[in-house]
Design a protein around this motif. Structure first.
Motif, PDB file in Angstrom:
ATOM      1  N   ILE A 127       0.792  -1.306   0.228  1.00  0.00           N
ATOM      2  CA  ILE A 127       0.118  -0.112  -0.243  1.00  0.00           C
ATOM      3  C   ILE A 127       1.026   1.511  -0.409  1.00  0.00           C
ATOM      4  O   ILE A 127       1.453   1.627   1.023  1.00  0.00           O
ATOM      5  CB  ILE A 127      -1.499  -0.118   0.729  1.00  0.00           C
ATOM      6  CG1 ILE A 127      -2.057  -1.647   1.119  1.00  0.00           C
ATOM      7  CG2 ILE A 127      -1.677   1.220   1.130  1.00  0.00           C
ATOM      8  CD1 ILE A 127      -3.156  -1.453   0.082  1.00  0.00           C
ATOM      9  N   GLU A 128       0.717   2.391  -1.097  1.00  0.00           N
ATOM     10  CA  GLU A 128       1.584   3.319  -1.059  1.00  0.00           C
ATOM     11  C   GLU A 128       0.442   4.910   0.026  1.00  0.00           C
ATOM     12  O   GLU A 128       1.757   5.588   0.766  1.00  0.00           O
ATOM     13  CB  GLU A 128       1.729   3.611  -2.829  1.00  0.00           C
ATOM     14  CG  GLU A 128       2.008   5.345  -2.688  1.00  0.00           C
ATOM     15  CD  GLU A 128       3.756   5.251  -1.984  1.00  0.00           C
ATOM     16  OE1 GLU A 128       3.838   6.612  -1.400  1.00  0.00           O
ATOM     17  OE2 GLU A 128       4.386   4.465  -1.961  1.00  0.00           O
ATOM     18  N   GLU A 129      -0.819   3.857  -0.767  1.00  0.00           N
ATOM     19  CA  GLU A 129      -1.661   5.413  -0.368  1.00  0.00           C
ATOM     20  C   GLU A 129      -3.172   4.584   0.158  1.00  0.00           C
ATOM     21  O   GLU A 129      -3.615   4.331  -1.197  1.00  0.00           O
ATOM     22  CB  GLU A 129      -1.636   6.697  -0.411  1.00  0.00           C
ATOM     23  CG  GLU A 129      -2.224   7.643  -0.388  1.00  0.00           C
ATOM     24  CD  GLU A 129      -2.346   8.907  -1.769  1.00  0.00           C
ATOM     25  OE1 GLU A 129      -2.663  10.362  -0.963  1.00  0.00           O
ATOM     26  OE2 GLU A 129      -2.207   9.075  -2.433  1.00  0.00           O
ATOM     27  N   VAL A 130      -3.722   5.420   0.929  1.00  0.00           N
ATOM     28  CA  VAL A 130      -5.148   5.447   1.464  1.00  0.00           C
ATOM     29  C   VAL A 130      -5.525   6.698   1.378  1.00  0.00           C
ATOM     30  O   VAL A 130      -5.698   7.648   1.955  1.00  0.00           O
ATOM     31  CB  VAL A 130      -5.997   4.198   2.354  1.00  0.00           C
ATOM     32  CG1 VAL A 130      -6.737   4.626   2.464  1.00  0.00           C
ATOM     33  CG2 VAL A 130      -5.198   3.058   3.086  1.00  0.00           C
ATOM     34  N   LYS A 213     -10.449   5.216  -1.498  1.00  0.00           N
ATOM     35  CA  LYS A 213      -9.469   4.717  -2.368  1.00  0.00           C
ATOM     36  C   LYS A 213      -8.381   4.529  -2.264  1.00  0.00           C
ATOM     37  O   LYS A 213      -7.518   4.354  -1.692  1.00  0.00           O
ATOM     38  CB  LYS A 213      -9.609   6.070  -3.201  1.00  0.00           C
ATOM     39  CG  LYS A 213      -8.497   5.091  -5.059  1.00  0.00           C
ATOM     40  CD  LYS A 213      -8.691   7.114  -6.174  1.00  0.00           C
ATOM     41  CE  LYS A 213     -10.230   6.998  -5.837  1.00  0.00           C
ATOM     42  NZ  LYS A 213     -10.650   7.905  -7.591  1.00  0.00           N
ATOM     43  N   ILE A 214      -7.455   3.324  -2.405  1.00  0.00           N
ATOM     44  CA  ILE A 214      -6.844   2.247  -2.244  1.00  0.00           C
ATOM     45  C   ILE A 214      -5.102   2.609  -3.786  1.00  0.00           C
ATOM     46  O   ILE A 214      -4.962   2.608  -4.766  1.00  0.00           O
ATOM     47  CB  ILE A 214      -6.214   0.997  -2.166  1.00  0.00           C
ATOM     48  CG1 ILE A 214      -7.105   0.391  -1.128  1.00  0.00           C
ATOM     49  CG2 ILE A 214      -5.422   0.780  -2.259  1.00  0.00           C
ATOM     50  CD1 ILE A 214      -8.030  -0.478  -1.288  1.00  0.00           C
ATOM     51  N   ARG A 215      -3.727   3.237  -3.379  1.00  0.00           N
ATOM     52  CA  ARG A 215      -3.123   3.105  -4.534  1.00  0.00           C
ATOM     53  C   ARG A 215      -1.670   1.730  -4.471  1.00  0.00           C
ATOM     54  O   ARG A 215      -1.388   2.631  -2.391  1.00  0.00           O
ATOM     55  CB  ARG A 215      -2.939   4.347  -4.986  1.00  0.00           C
ATOM     56  CG  ARG A 215      -1.460   4.773  -5.588  1.00  0.00           C
ATOM     57  CD  ARG A 215      -1.409   6.678  -6.102  1.00  0.00           C
ATOM     58  NE  ARG A 215      -0.311   6.595  -6.172  1.00  0.00           N
ATOM     59  CZ  ARG A 215      -0.306   6.770  -8.207  1.00  0.00           C
ATOM     60  NH1 ARG A 215      -1.366   6.475  -8.253  1.00  0.00           N
ATOM     61  NH2 ARG A 215       0.545   7.226  -8.556  1.00  0.00           N
ATOM     62  N   THR A 216      -1.803   1.485  -5.198  1.00  0.00           N
ATOM     63  CA  THR A 216      -0.367   0.516  -4.194  1.00  0.00           C
ATOM     64  C   THR A 216       0.942   1.462  -5.059  1.00  0.00           C
ATOM     65  O   THR A 216       1.098   2.260  -5.504  1.00  0.00           O
ATOM     66  CB  THR A 216      -1.021  -0.695  -5.516  1.00  0.00           C
ATOM     67  OG1 THR A 216      -0.243  -0.851  -6.423  1.00  0.00           O
ATOM     68  CG2 THR A 216      -2.231  -1.388  -4.507  1.00  0.00           C
ATOM     69  N   LYS A 217       2.143   0.261  -4.127  1.00  0.00           N
ATOM     70  CA  LYS A 217       3.275   0.863  -4.526  1.00  0.00           C
ATOM     71  C   LYS A 217       3.849   0.377  -6.238  1.00  0.00           C
ATOM     72  O   LYS A 217       4.659   1.155  -6.629  1.00  0.00           O
ATOM     73  CB  LYS A 217       4.020   0.341  -3.651  1.00  0.00           C
ATOM     74  CG  LYS A 217       3.862   1.061  -2.976  1.00  0.00           C
ATOM     75  CD  LYS A 217       5.372  -0.157  -1.403  1.00  0.00           C
ATOM     76  CE  LYS A 217       4.929   0.872  -0.157  1.00  0.00           C
ATOM     77  NZ  LYS A 217       6.463   0.629   1.044  1.00  0.00           N
TER      78      LYS A 217
END
Length: 240
Positions: A127-130, A213-217
């Motif tokens: 996970i990079e950012e939520v 929203k989820i942003r992955t590495k």
């Protein structure tokens, strides 16, 4: 005769030089092609990693919240890994950023389970950012000018996401996830810049929503590679 011999010696040296240059250019071309192939493979591997991680996260989220989504009037977007809540009138009073009691009830149930999945051993390193995103419609300030309406709705959406972020991060059940949330969770108000359109007409109810929203590495790395490729392309265009 002497002059002829000197010229005869001169031309083979030029020929040798050209041959040497051709060999150098050949090695440069091979190295360039190898680098391009390596970067292409890297992009392919990243895309595959992103796809696998995205599918896995979606499956875990859907399994966890399948029976809750209808009563929350929410759904999971498989492409963007967004959980979208579509009942703003239940969550906030019109024009207000104060969370309604019903929204607090939903967050009490939803958010600990949500973060529990993302901060698990299976996913935490991916996970990079939520992002907590707040979206409005154009309806609330419809009598204002477009610019006034945009900024009033921007302020409202930002205040709502900050209120939501503050509430979920201060839940007692979040103590064990504090570091993860400080590093990963952000609040983003977007006014009505991403309003929902149907046949060219704004769907005002659908436009008013809260999204997690989820942003992955892997996704971030793909964006970085694409940005670097675009920069290199711009430099090539400038030099040409």
């Amino acid at each position: 005769m002497k002059k002829y011999i000197e010229n005869d010696d001169f031309w083979p040296s030029i020929s040798d030089l050209m041959s040497g240059l051709m060999i150098i250019f050949m090695f440069i071309a091979i190295a360039f092609m190898s680098q391009v192939a390596k970067e292409k493979k890297g992009m392919t591997d990243l895309a595959e990693d992103y796809k696998k991680v995205k599918i896995s996260i979606y499956q875990e989220l859907f399994k966890e919240f399948e029976t809750d989504l209808n009563q929350w009037n929410a759904y999971i977007d498989q492409e963007t890994l967004s959980i979208k809540f579509r009942e703003p009138d239940i969550f906030f009073e019109q024009g207000s950023s104060d969370l309604n009691y019903r929204f607090k009830e939903i967050l009490d149930d939803f958010f600990p389970r949500y973060i529990g999945i993302l901060n698990s051993d299976k996913f935490c390193d991916e996970i990079e950012e939520v992002r907590i995103e707040g979206h409005t419609s154009t309806e609330w300030t419809r009598n204002s000018t477009p610019m006034e309406s945009y900024f009033k709705n921007m302020e409202l959406s930002q205040n709502r996401t900050r209120s939501t972020l503050h509430y979920v991060m201060t839940l007692d059940s979040m103590n064990s996830h504090e570091n993860f949330m400080i590093e990963k969770v952000t609040a983003n108000g977007l006014s009505y810049s991403k309003k929902i359109m149907e046949n060219g007409v704004e769907d005002k109810k659908m436009s008013r929503r809260v999204e997690f929203k989820i942003r992955t590495k892997a996704e971030q790395k793909i964006d970085e590679i694409l940005a670097r490729a675009n920069k290199d392309s711009d430099l090539n265009n400038e030099t040409n």
